[in-house]
Design an enzyme around this catalytic site. Structure first.
Site, PDB file in Angstrom:
ATOM      1  N   CYS A 136      40.291   6.528  91.617  1.00  0.00           N
ATOM      2  CA  CYS A 136      41.684   6.221  91.991  1.00  0.00           C
ATOM      3  C   CYS A 136      42.630   7.286  91.465  1.00  0.00           C
ATOM      4  O   CYS A 136      43.029   7.258  90.291  1.00  0.00           O
ATOM      5  CB  CYS A 136      42.080   4.843  91.456  1.00  0.00           C
ATOM      6  N   CYS A 139      45.983   6.053  90.210  1.00  0.00           N
ATOM      7  CA  CYS A 139      45.961   5.425  88.881  1.00  0.00           C
ATOM      8  C   CYS A 139      45.826   6.483  87.783  1.00  0.00           C
ATOM      9  O   CYS A 139      46.456   6.382  86.740  1.00  0.00           O
ATOM     10  CB  CYS A 139      44.788   4.452  88.756  1.00  0.00           C
ATOM     11  N   ASP A 140      44.977   7.489  88.006  1.00  0.00           N
ATOM     12  CA  ASP A 140      44.561   8.357  86.897  1.00  0.00           C
ATOM     13  C   ASP A 140      45.001   9.811  87.007  1.00  0.00           C
ATOM     14  O   ASP A 140      44.816  10.573  86.050  1.00  0.00           O
ATOM     15  CB  ASP A 140      43.023   8.315  86.763  1.00  0.00           C
TER      16      ASP A 140
END
Ligand code: FAD
Ligand code: NAP
Length: 313
Positions: A136, A139-140
């Site tokens: 992701c 997200c990261d």
């Protein structure tokens, strides 16, 4: 004693399929209960711009899903933050047990559990998940400011992730097992024009290389698919973007499936192999897998459930 709730329609999943089913079932006065699962809002909460949902030239994925949730709530769908852990379809009313301990009984069930990221299955991938290996970018990606990153895959997700990661990374290598991407032309065009992205064709990930103290990735070993030659690419982040698998755990070995685990529905309908159980969205669809098609199927599932329930009375 476990709390038990009865509903005419239980919707499992809170992606575009689930929330749309919620809107339609609520407007049909069925007082639906929707259980959100571990990822409230579904897959679109893991992306940034969505440019192909009609009515929005551009909208952030998480914002679109908040709007869908608000819409379903406004129409009268009860939305519950819980996870269904098992579903008994052997007798009616159907019984769903949840992580919180609440037991839901339902006259009809709409399955909208969508899909989840696939992994390559390498031990080194597993060892560094959360320590440099991710599925992701939204997200990261922020953790890799100024670093070199690799992305594995050749579909829309891989290309979008590679493009998004250029906001943070100094360089992004897109590793693909062929020399042709299956992503949309407009995305390929953007990828090819981006000076920070370098495609590496005909290669697969062989091993993630890292250190233990502190735990993190330092490189990937990649293999040429024809020659078998191994080479090493230094990087701090590895984003695996090789597609998704249907989240069918609740109905595995219970409902008919196709194409490796997608729930089969009757053509032009959302009826599954068990009367009263309906399925919509990515859980059933190995072909289109879009927010709009999932929403469309969510609508169909609520209408199918309404008609089926009316026929039972
Ligand atoms: P999902 O969105 O997968 O949602 C499934 C839901 O089920 C989740 O809420 C989850 O919590 C819930 N759930 C699962 N198991 C349980 C359980 N046991 N109990 C309760 N709930 C459960 N499509 C587009 O049209 N445009 C785009 O720009 C686009 N971008 C994308 C970007 C990325 C990175 C990804 C991964 C996908 C993208 N897609 C896009 C595809 C789109 O997100 C999916 O087609 C769509 O979200 C599928 O909707 P769904 O409702 O079927 O399921
Ligand atoms: P996908 O379209 O299935 O593509 C998966 C990619 O990973 C393919 O290029 C595949 O290679 C590669 N791959 C699969 N297994 C592999 C393995 N073991 N090793 C190496 N490579 C592997 O998946 P996706 O990109 O996640 O897209 C899923 C769905 O969501 C699609 O329908 C897509 O259109 C949709 N989506 C849409 C948008 C958008 O509209 N903007 C954005 C993201 C996703 P091959 O090509 O060789 O098979």
């Amino acid at each position: 004693m476990a709390d038990t709730r009865h509903t005419k329609v239980l919707i499992i999943g809170s992606g575009p399929a689930g929330y749309t089913a919620g809107v339609y079932a609520a407007r049909a006065m069925l007082s639906p209960i929707l259980v959100q699962g571990i990822e409230p809002g579904g897959q679109l909460t893991t992306t940034t711009e969505v440019e192909n949902y009609p009515g929005f030239v551009e909208i952030q994925g998480p914002d679109l899903m908040i709007k869908m949730q608000e819409h379903a709530t406004e129409m009268g769908c009860e939305i519950i933050g819980d996870i269904i852990t098992s579903l008994d379809t052997s007798k009616r009313p159907f019984t769903a047990t949840s992580d919180s301990g609440t037991v839901y009984t339902a006259d009809a069930v709409i399955l909208a559990t969508g899909a989840r990221a696939k992994w390559l299955g390498l031990p080194s991938e597993d060892a560094y998940k959360g320590f440099g290996v991710s599925a992701c970018a939204t997200c990261d990606g922020f953790f890799y400011r100024g670093q070199e990153i690799v992305v594995i895959g050749g579909g829309n997700t891989a290309v979008e992730e590679a493009l998004f990661l250029t906001n943070f990374a100094s360089k992004v290598t897109l590793i693909h097992r062929r020399d042709e991407l299956r992503a949309e032309k407009i995305l390929i065009d953007r990828l090819m024009k981006n000076p920070k992205i370098e495609p590496l064709w005909f290669h697969t990930l062989d091993e993630v290389v890292g250190e233990d103290n502190p735990k993190g990735v330092s490189a990937v070993r990649v293999k040429h698919v024809e020659t078998g030659e191994i080479s090493e690419i230094p990087c701090k982040g590895v984003f695996v973007a090789i597609g998704h698998a249907p989240a069918n755990e609740l109905v595995k070995d219970v409902l008919e499936m196709h194409d490796g685990g997608y729930v089969t529905v009757k053509p032009g309908s959302t009826e599954t192999s068990i009367p009263g159980i309906f399925a919509a969205g990515d859980l059933t669809d190995h072909k289109y897998r879009q927010a709009i098609t999932s929403a469309g199927m969510g609508c169909m599932a609520a209408l199918d459930a309404e008609r089926w329930l009316a026929g039972q009375e």
